[in-house]
Design a protein around this motif. Structure first.
Motif, PDB file in Angstrom:
ATOM      1  N   CYS A 144      -0.898  -2.755  13.185  1.00  0.00           N
ATOM      2  CA  CYS A 144      -1.154  -2.634  11.750  1.00  0.00           C
ATOM      3  C   CYS A 144      -0.341  -1.497  11.156  1.00  0.00           C
ATOM      4  CB  CYS A 144      -2.635  -2.411  11.471  1.00  0.00           C
ATOM      5  SG  CYS A 144      -3.628  -3.886  11.753  1.00  0.00           S
ATOM      6  N   GLN A 161       3.151  -2.684  10.847  1.00  0.00           N
ATOM      7  CA  GLN A 161       3.202  -3.673   9.783  1.00  0.00           C
ATOM      8  C   GLN A 161       3.131  -2.994   8.425  1.00  0.00           C
ATOM      9  OE1 GLN A 161      -0.192  -6.422   9.418  1.00  0.00           O
ATOM     10  NE2 GLN A 161       1.285  -8.033   9.785  1.00  0.00           N
ATOM     11  N   ALA A 162       2.254  -1.991   8.286  1.00  0.00           N
ATOM     12  CA  ALA A 162       2.070  -1.309   7.010  1.00  0.00           C
ATOM     13  C   ALA A 162       3.320  -0.542   6.601  1.00  0.00           C
ATOM     14  CB  ALA A 162       0.874  -0.376   7.078  1.00  0.00           C
ATOM     15  N   GLN A 220       1.745  -3.162   2.681  1.00  0.00           N
ATOM     16  CA  GLN A 220       0.619  -2.309   3.079  1.00  0.00           C
ATOM     17  C   GLN A 220      -0.440  -3.075   3.858  1.00  0.00           C
ATOM     18  OE1 GLN A 220       0.621   1.007   2.441  1.00  0.00           O
ATOM     19  NE2 GLN A 220       2.622   0.745   1.517  1.00  0.00           N
ATOM     20  N   GLY A 221      -0.130  -4.272   4.293  1.00  0.00           N
ATOM     21  CA  GLY A 221      -1.121  -5.089   5.003  1.00  0.00           C
ATOM     22  C   GLY A 221      -1.496  -6.293   4.166  1.00  0.00           C
ATOM     23  N   LYS A 222      -2.582  -6.958   4.555  1.00  0.00           N
ATOM     24  CA  LYS A 222      -3.021  -8.164   3.834  1.00  0.00           C
ATOM     25  C   LYS A 222      -4.419  -7.972   3.267  1.00  0.00           C
ATOM     26  CE  LYS A 222      -0.201 -11.639   6.039  1.00  0.00           C
ATOM     27  NZ  LYS A 222      -0.187 -12.972   6.637  1.00  0.00           N
ATOM     28  N   TRP A 250      -0.188 -10.583   0.941  1.00  0.00           N
ATOM     29  CA  TRP A 250       0.310  -9.267   1.296  1.00  0.00           C
ATOM     30  C   TRP A 250      -0.010  -8.303   0.167  1.00  0.00           C
ATOM     31  CZ3 TRP A 250       2.047  -7.742   5.886  1.00  0.00           C
ATOM     32  CH2 TRP A 250       2.454  -8.730   6.782  1.00  0.00           C
TER      33      TRP A 250
END
Length: 171
Positions: A14, A17-18, A83-85, A91
């Motif tokens: 995460c 990803q972020a 910033q993530g989902k 998103w």
């Protein structure tokens, strides 16, 4: 032990990803806080502007909010700091676009579209999710909303505009 390792790996994924970003072109604007970006690799990303909540389309100022965002970003190259989902699979991200008046061959992508929506009085700063923003962004968005309210811009022309999160609960 396995659960702890799995949780750590998930958190690490995460975090990576972020920290990522996507470069592409805006090919759709759903409303005043949601766009679709087509990346250079032809992948579509539905992006919810981080830290912003705009009026729903059937709500007062909903269409104006969508039009303002569309005028700013539709067909334009953007960089999205992911910033993530969210819980709907969109998103969350900070969408950066060139200043509208830029005439250079390659304009820098420095204008924060979410901040622009708040500054124009066409969206609220989404305080409930302030912890998901940087301290600087949260302070900047809060100040922009305060200024828009003070100058009675956009939705702040009305005495008590209904926040979208309240409107959604009722409808």
């Amino acid at each position: 032990m396995r659960l702890a390792v799995a949780a750590w790996l998930l958190l690490a994924a995460c975090a990576v990803q972020a920290a990522s970003s996507v470069h592409g072109k805006v090919v759709g604007v759903a409303d005043g806080d949601t766009v679709t970006v087509l990346s250079a690799k032809n992948k579509r990303y539905k992006i919810r502007l981080q830290g912003v909540d705009a009026p729903e389309l059937r709500q007062a100022f909903g269409r104006q909010s969508k039009k303002a965002l569309s005028d700013l970003v539709f067909g334009q190259p953007v960089r999205v700091q992911l910033q993530g989902k969210d819980r709907y699979g969109r998103w969350l991200g900070k969408v950066l676009v060139a200043e509208p008046g830029c005439r250079a061959a390659h304009c820098p992508l420095t204008l924060d579209a979410g901040h622009a929506q708040i500054t124009r009085g066409l969206a609220w700063w989404y305080r409930a999710y302030a912890k998901e923003q940087s301290v600087v962004d949260a302070a900047t968005y809060a100040h922009a909303e305060k200024q828009a309210r003070a100058y009675r811009l956009g939705l702040w022309q009305t005495k008590k505009p209904t926040p979208p999160w309240v409107w959604r609960r009722k409808h």
